[in-house]
Scaffold this active site. Structure first.
Site, short mmCIF file in Angstrom:
data_model
loop_
_atom_site.label_atom_id
_atom_site.label_comp_id
_atom_site.label_asym_id
_atom_site.label_seq_id
_atom_site.Cartn_x
_atom_site.Cartn_y
_atom_site.Cartn_z
N CYS A 260 0.76 -1.04 0.06
CA CYS A 260 0.11 -0.01 -0.12
C CYS A 260 0.62 1.21 -0.11
O CYS A 260 0.63 2.18 -0.74
CB CYS A 260 -1.07 -0.06 1.28
SG CYS A 260 -0.16 0.26 2.53
N HIS A 309 -2.66 1.50 6.95
CA HIS A 309 -3.05 1.27 5.15
C HIS A 309 -3.25 2.79 4.70
O HIS A 309 -3.51 3.71 5.47
CB HIS A 309 -4.48 0.64 4.85
CG HIS A 309 -4.50 0.06 3.62
ND1 HIS A 309 -3.93 -0.70 2.87
CD2 HIS A 309 -5.41 0.81 2.71
CE1 HIS A 309 -4.28 -0.67 1.87
NE2 HIS A 309 -5.48 -0.12 1.41
N HIS A 321 -5.70 2.05 -4.22
CA HIS A 321 -4.74 1.64 -3.43
C HIS A 321 -4.30 0.03 -3.86
O HIS A 321 -4.89 -0.73 -4.49
CB HIS A 321 -5.56 1.67 -2.22
CG HIS A 321 -6.48 0.42 -1.96
ND1 HIS A 321 -6.87 -0.15 -0.75
CD2 HIS A 321 -7.52 0.13 -2.83
CE1 HIS A 321 -7.92 -1.13 -0.83
NE2 HIS A 321 -8.42 -0.86 -2.23
#
Length: 345
Positions: A260, A309, A321
């Site tokens: 990520c 994240h 993402h």
């Protein structure tokens, strides 16, 4: 003579009772066995796998941070060790120069006591022992001062190098532990998946696809009608979107696989902007955007209370993402997960 009697046969009623008892025992045993080793439920397995994937990503970000720190320390240690070697060489040259002075004096009638002090094992005591600076020539005094200054620098550089190497050793241990944690979470998730039957695995995959569609929104997302970005944010958004379909690989920063935070680092690097390596650090860059409705394309959306994240806002309430192991770079609704902070780079 002993009499031989035929054994008494159990009555039909007794046989019925025994049979019923045996059946009950078998049934109870089956219930106990079922209770002791319950068959995995797809919903429970999915929840556990989702949790393990989140924990794996947390461990991966710890790994990223430890690796970044280790790389910095390794570079710093190399520079310090090079400097120590150069300083050591300069020390040798200074001592050699003083030795030449001593040799010349010996050939012309003996070594000056001041030079003897300079060449002693404790050169720092020279100026203390000398009753006055006049005991040595000005050039000799300056040479000794240079030698002492160089010795102090060398000692300091050696101490700094030793401290950096010790820190590197500790960071390397953290790095290895984080890597082991990631692999353990991945194995646990795979073991859970393998515990399901083929039919249940298919059902779980279908459920995951349904959840993925839900994260994109009930209506089909029109990615051709995104609001325009400006400056380096426009380049970053374009690069991130161009990586859709690229596999998630923890610890990866592109150009073909990403985690990520790695996707953010790579995308902004294409615009000439350097981002910190982890999602936690990325949660502190730039300026804070107060709310999602004020977000602009290119903003970093950080998720989770621990900031494990990150995604890049692309407009229309969406982010691009890299989700987790087994998935690929894609878009989702920006509020599909709890938002921690939004940052404008």
């Amino acid at each position: 003579m002993a009499s031989h009697r035929r054994p008494k046969q159990p009555s039909r009623a007794r046989v019925s009772v025994l049979t019923a008892a045996a059946a009950t025992a078998v049934a109870l045993s089956a219930q106990v066995a079922a209770h002791a080793a319950p068959q995995p439920n797809t919903s429970d397995v999915k929840a556990q796998i989702d949790q393990l994937q989140q924990e794996q990503e947390q461990a991966a970000e710890k790994y990223n941070g430890a690796k970044e720190r280790a790389d910095q320390l390794r570079k710093q240690a190399d520079q310090l060790q090079d400097q120590v070697a150069r300083s050591q060489d300069q020390m040798s040259q200074l001592r050699s120069g003083l030795a030449q002075v001593a040799g010349e004096q010996y050939r012309t009638g003996g070594i000056d006591p001041s030079v003897q002090l300079m060449l002693s094992s404790d050169p720092s005591g020279y100026l203390d022992k000398a009753s006055s600076v006049q005991q040595a020539s000005e050039s000799q005094t300056e040479a000794l001062k240079g030698l002492l200054d160089q010795q102090r620098r060398l000692d300091q550089e050696k101490a700094e190098a030793a401290a950096v190497l010790a820190s590197l050793d500790s960071t390397t241990k953290d790095l290895n532990q984080a890597k082991a944690d990631v692999n353990q979470k991945l194995k646990a998730a795979q073991d859970l998946l393998n515990s399901l039957s083929a039919a249940d695995r298919a059902a779980l995959k279908a459920q995951q696809q349904q959840d993925d569609r839900a994260s994109r929104g009930t209506a089909r997302v029109d990615l051709t009608n995104l609001p325009p970005a400006s400056g380096y944010a426009a380049v970053a958004v374009a690069r991130a979107m161009s990586r859709q379909g690229s596999p998630y690989v923890w610890g990866a920063t592109g150009p073909n696989t990403f985690d990520c935070s790695g996707l953010m680092v790579w995308s902004y690097a294409q615009a000439g902007v350097s981002l910190p390596r982890t999602s936690q650090e990325q949660g502190d860059v730039g300026t804070r955007v107060p709310s999602l409705d004020q977000a602009q394309p290119g903003d970093l959306v950080i998720y989770g209370s621990d900031r494990h994240h990150v995604g890049m806002y692309i407009g229309n309430g969406m982010v691009v993402h890299a989700p987790h192991t087994g998935d690929v770079v894609k878009v989702m609704k920006a509020d599909a997960m709890p938002i921690n902070t939004i940052r404008r780079v």
